[in-house]
Design a protein around this motif. Structure first.
Motif, PDB file in Angstrom:
ATOM      1  N   LYS A   1      -7.616  12.541 -14.047  1.00 50.48           N
ATOM      2  CA  LYS A   1      -8.901  13.186 -14.394  1.00 50.48           C
ATOM      3  C   LYS A   1      -9.574  13.803 -13.174  1.00 50.48           C
ATOM      4  O   LYS A   1     -10.408  14.692 -13.302  1.00 50.48           O
ATOM      5  CB  LYS A   1      -9.873  12.137 -14.949  1.00 50.48           C
ATOM      6  N   HIS A   2      -9.270  13.258 -11.987  1.00 47.43           N
ATOM      7  CA  HIS A   2      -9.924  13.745 -10.768  1.00 47.43           C
ATOM      8  C   HIS A   2      -9.084  14.767 -10.012  1.00 47.43           C
ATOM      9  O   HIS A   2      -9.458  15.176  -8.912  1.00 47.43           O
ATOM     10  CB  HIS A   2     -10.271  12.560  -9.852  1.00 47.43           C
ATOM     11  N   LEU A   3      -7.937  15.157 -10.580  1.00 46.40           N
ATOM     12  CA  LEU A   3      -7.114  16.160  -9.899  1.00 46.40           C
ATOM     13  C   LEU A   3      -7.547  17.562 -10.324  1.00 46.40           C
ATOM     14  O   LEU A   3      -7.782  17.822 -11.511  1.00 46.40           O
ATOM     15  CB  LEU A   3      -5.637  15.966 -10.250  1.00 46.40           C
ATOM     16  N   ALA A   4      -7.609  18.461  -9.338  1.00 48.83           N
ATOM     17  CA  ALA A   4      -7.871  19.874  -9.633  1.00 48.83           C
ATOM     18  C   ALA A   4      -6.627  20.423 -10.347  1.00 48.83           C
ATOM     19  O   ALA A   4      -5.544  19.836 -10.243  1.00 48.83           O
ATOM     20  CB  ALA A   4      -8.090  20.613  -8.317  1.00 48.83           C
ATOM     21  N   PRO A   5      -6.764  21.548 -11.058  1.00 46.67           N
ATOM     22  CA  PRO A   5      -5.566  22.162 -11.622  1.00 46.67           C
ATOM     23  C   PRO A   5      -4.589  22.386 -10.461  1.00 46.67           C
ATOM     24  O   PRO A   5      -5.013  22.769  -9.373  1.00 46.67           O
ATOM     25  CB  PRO A   5      -6.080  23.506 -12.174  1.00 46.67           C
ATOM     26  N   GLU A   6      -3.315  22.105 -10.660  1.00 43.75           N
ATOM     27  CA  GLU A   6      -2.310  22.214  -9.588  1.00 43.75           C
ATOM     28  C   GLU A   6      -2.504  21.139  -8.509  1.00 43.75           C
ATOM     29  O   GLU A   6      -2.015  21.286  -7.387  1.00 43.75           O
ATOM     30  CB  GLU A   6      -2.309  23.589  -8.892  1.00 43.75           C
ATOM     31  N   GLY A   7      -3.250  20.074  -8.842  1.00 44.99           N
ATOM     32  CA  GLY A   7      -3.444  18.995  -7.859  1.00 44.99           C
ATOM     33  C   GLY A   7      -2.261  18.028  -7.848  1.00 44.99           C
ATOM     34  O   GLY A   7      -1.510  17.926  -8.822  1.00 44.99           O
ATOM     35  N   TYR A   8      -2.105  17.302  -6.718  1.00 43.56           N
ATOM     36  CA  TYR A   8      -0.980  16.382  -6.531  1.00 43.56           C
ATOM     37  C   TYR A   8      -1.473  14.964  -6.289  1.00 43.56           C
ATOM     38  O   TYR A   8      -2.498  14.768  -5.632  1.00 43.56           O
ATOM     39  CB  TYR A   8      -0.147  16.808  -5.316  1.00 43.56           C
ATOM     40  N   TYR A   9      -0.724  13.995  -6.803  1.00 48.21           N
ATOM     41  CA  TYR A   9      -0.985  12.584  -6.500  1.00 48.21           C
ATOM     42  C   TYR A   9       0.208  12.069  -5.678  1.00 48.21           C
ATOM     43  O   TYR A   9       1.358  12.141  -6.130  1.00 48.21           O
ATOM     44  CB  TYR A   9      -1.144  11.773  -7.801  1.00 48.21           C
ATOM     45  N   VAL A  10      -0.100  11.598  -4.470  1.00 47.47           N
ATOM     46  CA  VAL A  10       0.950  11.217  -3.517  1.00 47.47           C
ATOM     47  C   VAL A  10       0.730   9.757  -3.115  1.00 47.47           C
ATOM     48  O   VAL A  10      -0.380   9.389  -2.723  1.00 47.47           O
ATOM     49  CB  VAL A  10       0.876  12.114  -2.256  1.00 47.47           C
ATOM     50  N   PHE A  11       1.759   8.941  -3.221  1.00 50.65           N
ATOM     51  CA  PHE A  11       1.589   7.522  -2.859  1.00 50.65           C
ATOM     52  C   PHE A  11       2.921   6.921  -2.447  1.00 50.65           C
ATOM     53  O   PHE A  11       3.979   7.482  -2.708  1.00 50.65           O
ATOM     54  CB  PHE A  11       0.954   6.736  -4.017  1.00 50.65           C
ATOM     55  N   ASP A  12       2.819   5.781  -1.769  1.00 50.73           N
ATOM     56  CA  ASP A  12       4.041   5.114  -1.323  1.00 50.73           C
ATOM     57  C   ASP A  12       4.046   3.660  -1.780  1.00 50.73           C
ATOM     58  O   ASP A  12       2.993   3.088  -2.079  1.00 50.73           O
ATOM     59  CB  ASP A  12       4.201   5.222   0.199  1.00 50.73           C
ATOM     60  N   LEU A  13       5.208   3.069  -1.823  1.00 49.91           N
ATOM     61  CA  LEU A  13       5.343   1.676  -2.252  1.00 49.91           C
ATOM     62  C   LEU A  13       6.490   1.008  -1.497  1.00 49.91           C
ATOM     63  O   LEU A  13       7.529   1.641  -1.265  1.00 49.91           O
ATOM     64  CB  LEU A  13       5.677   1.611  -3.750  1.00 49.91           C
ATOM     65  N   TYR A  14       6.282  -0.262  -1.130  1.00 54.84           N
ATOM     66  CA  TYR A  14       7.397  -1.049  -0.577  1.00 54.84           C
ATOM     67  C   TYR A  14       8.273  -1.469  -1.733  1.00 54.84           C
ATOM     68  O   TYR A  14       7.793  -1.719  -2.847  1.00 54.84           O
ATOM     69  CB  TYR A  14       6.887  -2.329   0.089  1.00 54.84           C
ATOM     70  N   LEU A  15       9.553  -1.597  -1.444  1.00 49.76           N
ATOM     71  CA  LEU A  15      10.484  -2.060  -2.471  1.00 49.76           C
ATOM     72  C   LEU A  15      11.229  -3.271  -1.923  1.00 49.76           C
ATOM     73  O   LEU A  15      11.502  -3.333  -0.727  1.00 49.76           O
ATOM     74  CB  LEU A  15      11.484  -0.943  -2.792  1.00 49.76           C
TER      75      LEU A  15
END
Ligand SMILES: C[S@@+](CC[C@H](N)C(=O)[O-])C[C@H]1O[C@@H](n2cnc3c(N)ncnc32)[C@H](O)[C@@H]1O
Length: 252
Positions: free
Chosen positions: A129-143
């Motif tokens: 909901k908070h991303l602009a059009p063409e917005g990206y969500y970037v995140f990392d995770l340990y495995l």
């Protein structure tokens, strides 16, 4: 309990948390242009670098102690950088901001602080909901290679410039049925051979697996654009201990 990050933790957090992700997240933000939002902004270690690079950077955190440390760090920046930074107390699961962002990130594997799978879903929907059009969500995770019942102590030590040292000892317990890992940590600030102060920090994390996260992203309406195995652009390969997701909402 997810993460506590109570008094004291903010003092030594960055000391033990050396990261090599700054260039990656700054490059991502510059590539997409517009405003950036960092979830779990902590001491503003990264948000400050975004702002120094000219990006208007917002930060959300559930811990007032971490935000106080962030404000202290921000106050040391030049006025233009300070103006580009906005810190807000809030939870990734249900925050509301009157802004849209070209990049929202959740660095330092902090998405794993959201323990309940229903809350993980809610957070992903809220982020969208908070991303602009063409917005990206970037995140990392340990495995972890194999999730098994486990208990382990560890000890780390850092020398401070004034000759004092900080010893961090911790104990973690993994409960595979719930995919949870509980972590208890004690920071001993040792001055002239004596413990001058001791801080406790406890947190639980949800141990994700790649397939589970891919399914969660798909279910909540995201497509995966890139999967890296580090913050230097190397592609993710099965067995890597870290994954970095670059995602965006699926086209309707
Ligand atoms: C591992 S630290 C990372 C700090 C910072 N992003 C960095 O990379 O240096 C995790 C931070 O996430 C915050 N946090 C944990 N759960 C959160 C949530 N559900 N929403 C927002 N912040 C959260 C904690 O208070 C803590 O400051």
């Amino acid at each position: 309990m997810g993460a506590s990050y109570q008094e004291g933790a903010e003092r030594f957090y960055d000391l033990f948390g050396e990261k090599d992700d700054v260039e990656f997240y700054v490059d991502q933000a510059m590539k997409y242009g517009g405003k950036a939002l960092e979830l779990g902004v902590g001491t503003a270690r990264l948000a400050i670098q975004l702002a120094r690079a000219g990006v208007e950077a917002w930060g959300i955190d559930t811990s007032q102690h971490m935000l106080d440390a962030a404000e202290k760090n921000i106050a040391e920046e030049d006025p233009e950088t300070q103006e580009r930074l906005h810190m807000v107390l809030g939870n990734a699961v249900d925050f509301r901001l009157p802004e849209k962002f070209s990049m929202i990130c959740f660095p330092s594997c902090s998405f794993d602080h959201i323990l309940d799978p229903m809350d993980q879903r809610a957070a992903l929907l809220n982020i969208k909901k908070h991303l602009a059009p063409e917005g990206y969500y970037v995140f990392d995770l340990y495995l972890v290679k194999e999730l098994k019942a486990d208990k382990e102590w560890f000890v780390q030590r850092k020398e401070l410039e004034d000759g004092a040292k900080v010893i961090r000892s911790g104990y973690h317990v993994t409960k595979p049925e719930q995919r949870l890992m509980s972590l208890d940590m004690w920071y001993d600030h040792v001055v002239d051979g004596r413990v001058a102060k001791r801080f406790y920090e406890g947190s639980d994390v949800y141990v994700h697996d790649v397939e589970g996260v891919r399914a969660l992203l798909d279910e909540t309406g995201y497509m995966i654009v890139e999967e890296y195995g580090d913050h230097h652009g190397n592609p993710y390969e099965e067995g890597d201990g870290l994954i970095v997701f670059v995602t965006r909402p699926k086209k309707q």
